[in-house]
Design an enzyme around this catalytic site. Structure first.
Site, PDB file in Angstrom:
ATOM      1  N   LYS A 259      27.386  51.519  95.360  1.00 36.07           N
ATOM      2  CA  LYS A 259      26.689  52.782  95.064  1.00 36.07           C
ATOM      3  C   LYS A 259      26.906  53.746  96.225  1.00 36.07           C
ATOM      4  O   LYS A 259      26.649  53.415  97.381  1.00 36.07           O
ATOM      5  CB  LYS A 259      25.192  52.519  94.847  1.00 36.07           C
ATOM      6  CG  LYS A 259      24.360  53.810  94.680  1.00 36.07           C
ATOM      7  CD  LYS A 259      22.906  53.533  94.294  1.00 36.07           C
ATOM      8  CE  LYS A 259      22.068  54.801  94.303  1.00 36.07           C
ATOM      9  NZ  LYS A 259      20.646  54.572  93.963  1.00 36.07           N
ATOM     10  N   LYS A 271      11.714  63.142  94.133  1.00 35.58           N
ATOM     11  CA  LYS A 271      11.025  62.162  94.963  1.00 35.58           C
ATOM     12  C   LYS A 271       9.979  62.856  95.837  1.00 35.58           C
ATOM     13  O   LYS A 271      10.227  63.965  96.309  1.00 35.58           O
ATOM     14  CB  LYS A 271      12.033  61.496  95.920  1.00 35.58           C
ATOM     15  CG  LYS A 271      12.882  60.443  95.292  1.00 35.58           C
ATOM     16  CD  LYS A 271      13.756  59.766  96.348  1.00 35.58           C
ATOM     17  CE  LYS A 271      14.719  58.789  95.718  1.00 35.58           C
ATOM     18  NZ  LYS A 271      14.094  57.674  95.027  1.00 35.58           N
ATOM     19  N   ASP A 341      15.925  60.292  88.657  1.00 34.16           N
ATOM     20  CA  ASP A 341      15.950  59.521  89.899  1.00 34.16           C
ATOM     21  C   ASP A 341      16.565  58.125  89.683  1.00 34.16           C
ATOM     22  O   ASP A 341      16.860  57.428  90.643  1.00 34.16           O
ATOM     23  CB  ASP A 341      14.522  59.410  90.449  1.00 34.16           C
ATOM     24  CG  ASP A 341      14.483  58.981  91.894  1.00 34.16           C
ATOM     25  OD1 ASP A 341      15.557  58.999  92.545  1.00 34.16           O
ATOM     26  OD2 ASP A 341      13.391  58.640  92.395  1.00 34.16           O
ATOM     27  N   GLU A 343      19.493  57.417  89.021  1.00 28.70           N
ATOM     28  CA  GLU A 343      20.849  57.978  88.944  1.00 28.70           C
ATOM     29  C   GLU A 343      21.920  56.971  89.348  1.00 28.70           C
ATOM     30  O   GLU A 343      23.054  57.042  88.895  1.00 28.70           O
ATOM     31  CB  GLU A 343      20.946  59.225  89.850  1.00 28.70           C
ATOM     32  CG  GLU A 343      21.211  58.971  91.347  1.00 28.70           C
ATOM     33  CD  GLU A 343      20.152  58.127  92.034  1.00 28.70           C
ATOM     34  OE1 GLU A 343      18.994  58.122  91.566  1.00 28.70           O
ATOM     35  OE2 GLU A 343      20.459  57.457  93.041  1.00 28.70           O
ATOM     36  N   ARG A 345      22.455  53.823  88.707  1.00 23.83           N
ATOM     37  CA  ARG A 345      23.030  53.019  87.618  1.00 23.83           C
ATOM     38  C   ARG A 345      24.013  53.843  86.787  1.00 23.83           C
ATOM     39  O   ARG A 345      24.955  53.304  86.231  1.00 23.83           O
ATOM     40  CB  ARG A 345      21.894  52.417  86.770  1.00 23.83           C
ATOM     41  CG  ARG A 345      21.046  53.425  86.061  1.00 23.83           C
ATOM     42  CD  ARG A 345      19.711  52.844  85.598  1.00 23.83           C
ATOM     43  NE  ARG A 345      18.757  52.716  86.705  1.00 23.83           N
ATOM     44  CZ  ARG A 345      17.541  52.172  86.608  1.00 23.83           C
ATOM     45  NH1 ARG A 345      17.120  51.693  85.456  1.00 23.83           N
ATOM     46  NH2 ARG A 345      16.750  52.101  87.657  1.00 23.83           N
TER      47      ARG A 345
END
Ligand code: BES
Ligand code: ZN
Ligand code: ZN
Length: 490
Positions: A259, A271, A341, A343, A345
């Site tokens: 990632k 967030k 959020d 994101e 994956r």
């Protein structure tokens, strides 16, 4: 910088000596030091308990030397990781001393292998001494240090451990490459710089790097990745790294997918600021696969390994994707975005599809700072794993026992898969409040096309709010060493 060498030169010539001891066996062939040890033991000041230290001073041939006694606990319970931890701690101790050269008097070992001891000591010393201080204009406290491992107390010929030291130094440096990439702030470490760093490291260590830009990512149809990236002015990069150590074997190709969110604001599912302030670390998975590639190429491992990083920033602008959007993916599945959020994956599934369809991956490991839920479940101690293949997981456990990076397998029951089915598309990108690490992993599992697959959630283990053992505050470099050891086993 620390340089560790096997060196039997007399300890008379150095400023500082470290003597490691097992509990209940505090003696060396030197009367003066033994008397000191006896006194310390009688007064309960130092008994050799694991991780304890005591600093004293002596004058030898007119030279004042600092002596650090280091407790290792009982030899029976010793592990390589405990050696790492003990030496990681003692090196911090040396910061206050003014040494430029340190001698470690290796102990007599009854059962424990000297190779493991030397490995643990070397890695602990180098990893424990790490500091990310390039942006501090104050005079640097960290100094260059030479550590000589040797001594007359140990019962083996030390020359044979030169190669052990060399590999331990290499492994530590791979971890430090990953730490440096993560610690770099997100205003500097934008996707294009991450790509440039990968290219630079590829040249230095001998692996191939190809960087695909926005237009090429569009042509590949990486719609899920592009939707995450489109809110930022910093363009996404697809970083592909290749090492073909077994070129005649066309069937076997391990993919390492990391990632690479250079910053995660959460997007419109914003967030809170206290959760956002460490989000430069959201490319910890990318750093781990880059670090691992440096090690794999340097050692010229006889395996075929391809690493893929879909690097981008999850930012807010008029162009950002929004909750409720339905987006496509390179694999062909449509995804309902219920939380911007979640994101990571979305970027990972396209990177996984790319690795399988365009790079011919036969097995896949993805590694990601993916869910806060991993931190809730396992803390900063262990990486959560989701897999579809127990044999693959067994190798990961073997790799883990070599590096001390702890892993824990989470269940992947069918029931969890239902939680990410969408009513109006194929999948939704969040599975609700429960079992967050598992549903995030299984979302990626939907794109692995039945290949053997491991998902490593390092959200808890990639970053530390305060120093632990041989890891300083900040990036830990988690993953670089375990992925290298895993690649060797496949
Ligand atoms: N990058 C975060 C996960 C994270 C959290 C990493 C804490 C390191 C420390 C990830 O993109 C994220 O925000 N995940 C969400 C998922 C949720 C919306 C389903 C989370 O964990 O809250
Ligand atoms: Zn996020
Ligand atoms: Zn994220």
């Amino acid at each position: 910088m620390i340089k560790v060498t096997i060196n039997k030169k007399a300890c008379r010539e150095v400023d500082t000596i470290i003597f490691p001891f097992f509990e209940g066996n505090l003696s060396i062939p030197n009367e003066e030091v033994n008397n000191t040890l006896k006194r310390l033991e009688e007064r309960d000041q130092f008994k050799g308990a694991f991780g304890t230290t005591f600093n004293s001073t002596r004058t030898k041939d007119g030279r004042v030397q600092d002596i650090v006694f280091l407790g290792l606990g009982k030899e029976d319970g010793l592990t390589v990781d405990k050696v790492r931890k003990a030496f990681g701690k003692v090196i911090k101790n040396l910061e206050t001393l003014k040494s430029s050269e340190v001698f470690v008097g290796l102990p007599y070992l009854e059962k424990f292998e000297m190779a493991g001891f030397v490995k643990g000591a070397t890695e602990g010393l180098i990893l424990g001494a790490y500091k990310f201080d390039k942006y501090s204009t104050e005079e640097k406290k960290a100094k260059d240090l030479i550590v000589d491992l040797g001594g007359h107390r140990c019962n083996v010929e030390l020359d044979q451990f030169e190669a052990v030291v060399e590999e331990a130094v290499m492994l530590s440096e791979g971890t430090i490459i990953a730490r440096d990439l993560v610690n770099e702030p997100a205003n500097i470490m934008i996707p294009s710089l991450l790509a440039d760093e990968a290219v630079k490291l590829g040249k230095e260590f001998g692996f191939e790097v190809e960087v695909k830009d926005l237009k090429e990512i569009e042509e590949l149809g990486m719609e899920a990745f592009l939707n995450v990236a489109k809110g930022s002015i910093n363009e996404p990069k697809l970083i592909v790294m290749r090492h073909f150590g077994e070129p005649d074997n066309k069937d076997k190709r391990l993919a390492l997918v990391g990632k690479g969110l250079t910053f995660d604001t959460g997007g419109y599912s914003l967030k809170p600021s206290t959760s956002m302030d460490t989000m430069k670390s959201d490319m910890g998975g990318a750093a781990a696969v880059i670090g691992a590639m440096c090690l794999i190429a340097q050692k010229n491992i006889k395996k075929n390994v391809v690493a893929v990083v879909a690097a981008c920033e999850n930012a807010i602008s008029g162009a950002s994707y929004k909750p409720g959007d339905i987006i496509g993916s390179m694999g062909g599945k449509n995804i309902e975005v219920l939380n911007t959020d979640a994101e990571g994956r979305l970027t990972l599934v396209d990177a996984v599809t790319y690795a399988i369809r365009k790079e011919g991956a036969s097995e896949v490991v993805d590694i990601a700072t993916l869910t806060g839920a991993a931190l809730v479940a396992l803390g900063t101690t262990a990486t959560g794993v989701v897999t579809n293949n127990d044999e693959f997981y067994n190798d990961l456990e073997k790799a883990s026992s070599l590096t001390g990076e702890k892993v824990w397998k989470l269940p992947a029951f069918e029931e969890y898969k239902k939680l990410i089915k969408s009513d109006i598309a194929d999948l939704k990108n969040v599975g609700g409040r429960h079992a967050g690490t598992i549903t995030a992993g299984l979302f990626i599992g939907e794109f692995v096309e039945d290949k053997p697959w491991l998902h490593l959630d390092i959200a808890g283990t990639a970053w530390l709010g305060s120093a632990v053992d041989y890891c300083p505050k900040g990036a830990t470099g988690e993953g670089a060493r375990i992925l290298y050891e895993l690649a060797k086993l496949r």
